[in-house]
Design an enzyme around this catalytic site. Sequence first.
Site, PDB file in Angstrom:
ATOM      1  N   GLU A 267       0.854  -1.184   0.000  1.00 39.63           N
ATOM      2  CA  GLU A 267       0.000   0.000   0.000  1.00 39.63           C
ATOM      3  C   GLU A 267       0.892   1.237   0.000  1.00 39.63           C
ATOM      4  OE1 GLU A 267      -2.929   0.442   3.118  1.00 39.63           O
ATOM      5  OE2 GLU A 267      -3.738   2.252   2.169  1.00 39.63           O
TER       6      GLU A 267
ATOM      7  N   GLU B 154     -12.531   3.151   2.761  1.00 42.68           N
ATOM      8  CA  GLU B 154     -11.802   3.286   4.021  1.00 42.68           C
ATOM      9  C   GLU B 154     -12.092   4.661   4.611  1.00 42.68           C
ATOM     10  OE1 GLU B 154      -7.452   1.889   5.312  1.00 42.68           O
ATOM     11  OE2 GLU B 154      -7.431   3.384   3.741  1.00 42.68           O
TER      12      GLU B 154
END
Length: 292
Positions: A151, A245
């Site tokens: 990520e 998210e």
Amino acid sequence: MTSLSNPIGVHALVWVGDTAPASVDLAVERTKSSGYDLLELSLHDLDHLDVPRARAALEAAGLQVACSRGLAFDADVSSDDLAVVERGATLLRESLAATVGLGGRILTGALYSALGKYPSPVTERGRQNAISVLRDLAREAGAHGLPIGLEICNRYETNVVNTTRDALRLADAIGEDNVVIHLDTYHMNIEEEDLVRPVWEARDRLGYVHIGENHRGFLGSGHLDFRAFFHALADVDFRGPITFESFSSAVVAPGLSADLAVWRDLWDDGEALAGHARRFLATQLETAATRA
Ligand code: MN
């Protein structure tokens, strides 16, 4: 033209701050009732996670699962200190075992460093330590048919991978085909020139996507150009998971909330937030798919 085949996910921190059994049950129930296909479980609370029980709950609900985490400053594979590196490697091995046990489709996150603000750039030695640990992890994950995600996080949360080019260089150095790129629009907003070019740069290795607003609140209430981003995903025919998210002090995960600098409420009702995000994502995908 792309199909609407992407699994749509939601991060468990929209629902609960830990992964004790009752919290996992609640996260599974709300993920399902809000119309999502996938639940992302953060592994920051591995000690309280009952893996077989969680797997059974996820399977009963027909949900896919993705696992994510960052490391810690005393357990950091990008450190120069081999004892610290080894503690990070242990956390990664435990996290991979949990991901396999849950039937997860990916282990991703800031797997290459602590999640937090570093006082200086990563050293070459530290970078080589991370490469070596992640190569072993990727090989072990590969034996289970699992990808490992890198990520891309902003400069205040890591000093190892801030841009898509950083992530591609790290993936090339690791040298394993199951290492994939994980884009997050919240971080891209800080580090990339725009939301389009990184999608094209990463397309051959793109494996996972986080959708977050610039302030990590309600999608569409900030200034990010999601239309451009979803068009780019459609243009490269990305079929992997797209996970919403968002963080609020309404749902507090001790430690992780502080690492993520969650100092204020952007929402207090996770169900309202997630329902809205699910509709927003469906509309973005559907709109992108209408392009010739
Ligand atoms: Mn993210």
